[in-house]
Design a protein around this motif. Sequence first.
Motif, PDB file in Angstrom:
ATOM      1  N   GLU A 156       0.844  -1.187   0.000  1.00  7.74           N
ATOM      2  CA  GLU A 156       0.000   0.000   0.000  1.00  7.74           C
ATOM      3  C   GLU A 156       0.878   1.235   0.000  1.00  7.74           C
ATOM      4  O   GLU A 156       1.996   1.217   0.522  1.00  7.74           O
ATOM      5  N   VAL A 157       0.369   2.307  -0.567  1.00  9.86           N
ATOM      6  CA  VAL A 157       1.049   3.593  -0.513  1.00  9.86           C
ATOM      7  C   VAL A 157       0.016   4.646  -0.091  1.00  9.86           C
ATOM      8  O   VAL A 157      -1.116   4.639  -0.563  1.00  9.86           O
ATOM      9  N   VAL A 158       0.426   5.492   0.832  1.00  9.51           N
ATOM     10  CA  VAL A 158      -0.429   6.555   1.351  1.00  9.51           C
ATOM     11  C   VAL A 158       0.371   7.846   1.339  1.00  9.51           C
ATOM     12  O   VAL A 158       1.542   7.868   1.742  1.00  9.51           O
ATOM     13  N   SER A 159      -0.272   8.925   0.873  1.00  3.36           N
ATOM     14  CA  SER A 159       0.397  10.231   0.865  1.00  3.36           C
ATOM     15  C   SER A 159       0.104  10.983   2.151  1.00  3.36           C
ATOM     16  O   SER A 159      -0.853  10.680   2.870  1.00  3.36           O
ATOM     17  N   GLU A 160       0.922  11.960   2.415  1.00  2.01           N
ATOM     18  CA  GLU A 160       0.793  12.799   3.606  1.00  2.01           C
ATOM     19  C   GLU A 160      -0.618  13.374   3.744  1.00  2.01           C
ATOM     20  O   GLU A 160      -1.192  13.389   4.833  1.00  2.01           O
ATOM     21  N   SER A 161      -1.198  13.831   2.652  1.00  2.00           N
ATOM     22  CA  SER A 161      -2.534  14.442   2.689  1.00  2.00           C
ATOM     23  C   SER A 161      -3.644  13.401   2.795  1.00  2.00           C
ATOM     24  O   SER A 161      -4.775  13.741   3.130  1.00  2.00           O
ATOM     25  N   GLY A 162      -3.336  12.150   2.476  1.00  2.00           N
ATOM     26  CA  GLY A 162      -4.349  11.107   2.461  1.00  2.00           C
ATOM     27  C   GLY A 162      -5.108  11.030   1.144  1.00  2.00           C
ATOM     28  O   GLY A 162      -5.945  10.148   0.952  1.00  2.00           O
ATOM     29  N   ARG A 163      -4.830  11.947   0.221  1.00  4.30           N
ATOM     30  CA  ARG A 163      -5.521  11.922  -1.075  1.00  4.30           C
ATOM     31  C   ARG A 163      -5.117  10.708  -1.904  1.00  4.30           C
ATOM     32  O   ARG A 163      -5.881  10.240  -2.739  1.00  4.30           O
ATOM     33  N   ILE A 164      -3.900  10.245  -1.687  1.00  4.43           N
ATOM     34  CA  ILE A 164      -3.474   8.991  -2.307  1.00  4.43           C
ATOM     35  C   ILE A 164      -3.454   7.943  -1.217  1.00  4.43           C
ATOM     36  O   ILE A 164      -2.768   8.088  -0.199  1.00  4.43           O
ATOM     37  N   ASP A 165      -4.235   6.916  -1.402  1.00  7.48           N
ATOM     38  CA  ASP A 165      -4.310   5.790  -0.474  1.00  7.48           C
ATOM     39  C   ASP A 165      -4.640   4.583  -1.336  1.00  7.48           C
ATOM     40  O   ASP A 165      -5.801   4.271  -1.567  1.00  7.48           O
ATOM     41  N   LEU A 166      -3.594   3.960  -1.856  1.00  5.36           N
ATOM     42  CA  LEU A 166      -3.765   2.939  -2.882  1.00  5.36           C
ATOM     43  C   LEU A 166      -3.178   1.597  -2.502  1.00  5.36           C
ATOM     44  O   LEU A 166      -2.108   1.518  -1.902  1.00  5.36           O
ATOM     45  N   GLU A 167      -3.880   0.560  -2.927  1.00 11.04           N
ATOM     46  CA  GLU A 167      -3.330  -0.783  -2.895  1.00 11.04           C
ATOM     47  C   GLU A 167      -2.429  -0.920  -4.114  1.00 11.04           C
ATOM     48  O   GLU A 167      -2.804  -0.513  -5.220  1.00 11.04           O
ATOM     49  N   LEU A 168      -1.248  -1.441  -3.914  1.00  7.67           N
ATOM     50  CA  LEU A 168      -0.306  -1.674  -5.005  1.00  7.67           C
ATOM     51  C   LEU A 168      -0.211  -3.166  -5.285  1.00  7.67           C
ATOM     52  O   LEU A 168      -0.155  -3.978  -4.359  1.00  7.67           O
ATOM     53  N   ARG A 169      -0.205  -3.494  -6.554  1.00 10.25           N
ATOM     54  CA  ARG A 169      -0.019  -4.874  -6.994  1.00 10.25           C
ATOM     55  C   ARG A 169       0.824  -4.852  -8.255  1.00 10.25           C
ATOM     56  O   ARG A 169       0.624  -3.995  -9.120  1.00 10.25           O
ATOM     57  N   PRO A 170       1.745  -5.773  -8.390  1.00 15.03           N
ATOM     58  CA  PRO A 170       2.508  -5.839  -9.637  1.00 15.03           C
ATOM     59  C   PRO A 170       1.565  -6.040 -10.819  1.00 15.03           C
ATOM     60  O   PRO A 170       0.554  -6.734 -10.704  1.00 15.03           O
ATOM     61  N   PRO A 171       1.890  -5.421 -11.964  1.00 16.10           N
ATOM     62  CA  PRO A 171       1.049  -5.624 -13.147  1.00 16.10           C
ATOM     63  C   PRO A 171       1.130  -7.073 -13.620  1.00 16.10           C
ATOM     64  O   PRO A 171       2.104  -7.780 -13.344  1.00 16.10           O
ATOM     65  N   ALA A 172       0.097  -7.496 -14.339  1.00 19.32           N
ATOM     66  CA  ALA A 172       0.064  -8.866 -14.849  1.00 19.32           C
ATOM     67  C   ALA A 172       1.284  -9.165 -15.716  1.00 19.32           C
ATOM     68  O   ALA A 172       1.813 -10.272 -15.696  1.00 19.32           O
ATOM     69  N   ALA A 173       1.757  -8.150 -16.459  1.00 19.75           N
ATOM     70  CA  ALA A 173       2.918  -8.345 -17.337  1.00 19.75           C
ATOM     71  C   ALA A 173       4.185  -8.699 -16.559  1.00 19.75           C
ATOM     72  O   ALA A 173       5.124  -9.249 -17.128  1.00 19.75           O
ATOM     73  N   LEU A 174       4.190  -8.388 -15.264  1.00 18.96           N
ATOM     74  CA  LEU A 174       5.341  -8.727 -14.422  1.00 18.96           C
ATOM     75  C   LEU A 174       5.011  -9.863 -13.453  1.00 18.96           C
ATOM     76  O   LEU A 174       5.680 -10.046 -12.444  1.00 18.96           O
ATOM     77  N   GLY A 175       3.953 -10.606 -13.759  1.00 17.05           N
ATOM     78  CA  GLY A 175       3.615 -11.769 -12.955  1.00 17.05           C
ATOM     79  C   GLY A 175       2.695 -11.494 -11.784  1.00 17.05           C
ATOM     80  O   GLY A 175       2.423 -12.385 -10.989  1.00 17.05           O
ATOM     81  N   GLY A 176       2.198 -10.291 -11.671  1.00 15.77           N
ATOM     82  CA  GLY A 176       1.297  -9.955 -10.570  1.00 15.77           C
ATOM     83  C   GLY A 176      -0.157 -10.071 -10.967  1.00 15.77           C
ATOM     84  O   GLY A 176      -0.499 -10.427 -12.099  1.00 15.77           O
ATOM     85  N   SER A 177      -1.021  -9.722 -10.020  1.00 13.60           N
ATOM     86  CA  SER A 177      -2.461  -9.795 -10.282  1.00 13.60           C
ATOM     87  C   SER A 177      -2.951  -8.611 -11.108  1.00 13.60           C
ATOM     88  O   SER A 177      -3.992  -8.704 -11.760  1.00 13.60           O
ATOM     89  N   GLY A 178      -2.225  -7.475 -11.049  1.00 16.12           N
ATOM     90  CA  GLY A 178      -2.661  -6.287 -11.766  1.00 16.12           C
ATOM     91  C   GLY A 178      -3.891  -5.645 -11.157  1.00 16.12           C
ATOM     92  O   GLY A 178      -4.500  -4.767 -11.767  1.00 16.12           O
ATOM     93  N   GLU A 179      -4.266  -6.047  -9.961  1.00 17.83           N
ATOM     94  CA  GLU A 179      -5.503  -5.572  -9.337  1.00 17.83           C
ATOM     95  C   GLU A 179      -5.318  -4.303  -8.503  1.00 17.83           C
ATOM     96  O   GLU A 179      -6.207  -3.930  -7.754  1.00 17.83           O
ATOM     97  N   GLY A 180      -4.193  -3.666  -8.603  1.00 14.03           N
ATOM     98  CA  GLY A 180      -3.959  -2.407  -7.906  1.00 14.03           C
ATOM     99  C   GLY A 180      -3.133  -1.511  -8.795  1.00 14.03           C
ATOM    100  O   GLY A 180      -2.855  -1.836  -9.942  1.00 14.03           O
ATOM    101  N   SER A 181      -2.784  -0.374  -8.281  1.00 15.14           N
ATOM    102  CA  SER A 181      -1.900   0.511  -9.026  1.00 15.14           C
ATOM    103  C   SER A 181      -0.474  -0.017  -8.901  1.00 15.14           C
ATOM    104  O   SER A 181      -0.239  -1.050  -8.277  1.00 15.14           O
ATOM    105  N   ASN A 182       0.475   0.671  -9.522  1.00 17.04           N
ATOM    106  CA  ASN A 182       1.868   0.268  -9.414  1.00 17.04           C
ATOM    107  C   ASN A 182       2.747   1.506  -9.551  1.00 17.04           C
ATOM    108  O   ASN A 182       2.271   2.564  -9.994  1.00 17.04           O
ATOM    109  N   PRO A 183       4.006   1.430  -9.157  1.00 17.31           N
ATOM    110  CA  PRO A 183       4.872   2.605  -9.207  1.00 17.31           C
ATOM    111  C   PRO A 183       4.998   3.243 -10.587  1.00 17.31           C
ATOM    112  O   PRO A 183       5.056   4.466 -10.695  1.00 17.31           O
ATOM    113  N   GLU A 184       4.994   2.440 -11.643  1.00 19.73           N
ATOM    114  CA  GLU A 184       5.125   3.005 -12.992  1.00 19.73           C
ATOM    115  C   GLU A 184       3.887   3.824 -13.356  1.00 19.73           C
ATOM    116  O   GLU A 184       3.993   4.883 -13.981  1.00 19.73           O
ATOM    117  N   GLU A 185       2.718   3.356 -12.959  1.00 20.10           N
ATOM    118  CA  GLU A 185       1.484   4.096 -13.218  1.00 20.10           C
ATOM    119  C   GLU A 185       1.497   5.435 -12.479  1.00 20.10           C
ATOM    120  O   GLU A 185       1.146   6.475 -13.042  1.00 20.10           O
TER     121      GLU A 185
END
Length: 143
Positions: free
Chosen positions: A21-50
Amino acid sequence: MAIEPAYRVWSKASGGGRDGEVVSESGRIDLELRPPAALGGSGEGSNPEELFSAGYSACFLGALRATSKQAGSPVPDDSTVTVTVGIGKDPADGGFGLVVEIETYIPGVDEAKAKELADAAHAFCPYSKATRGNIDHTLTVRV
């Protein structure tokens, strides 16, 4: 030359990094992170490249607006910037590396002028400065 920040913000990652998970200081970003399917992940969350592509595109469009206005050729309101971030194996060290494709859309402007404005924005944008020499960039212009 030392930069004196006019603004600072933090974000905190927890869990497994790319699978957490990644959360910003303001709380406006509060995201579940998952590796993209192209990298073997579920792709069901955001990712650092996005997240990087979102920040870079917004910053570059701001730089395009600022530099074009300063040059006396403000870009139209419907101008856009699309930044595509790619990740892949880095043959130099066996780790991973990034590539960036920046596409500017500046409608109603002569192609040569649009290229000049995009190049000026690329020289000015803090994201471009930070990654220059570290990430391969491709800059294209559509009119």
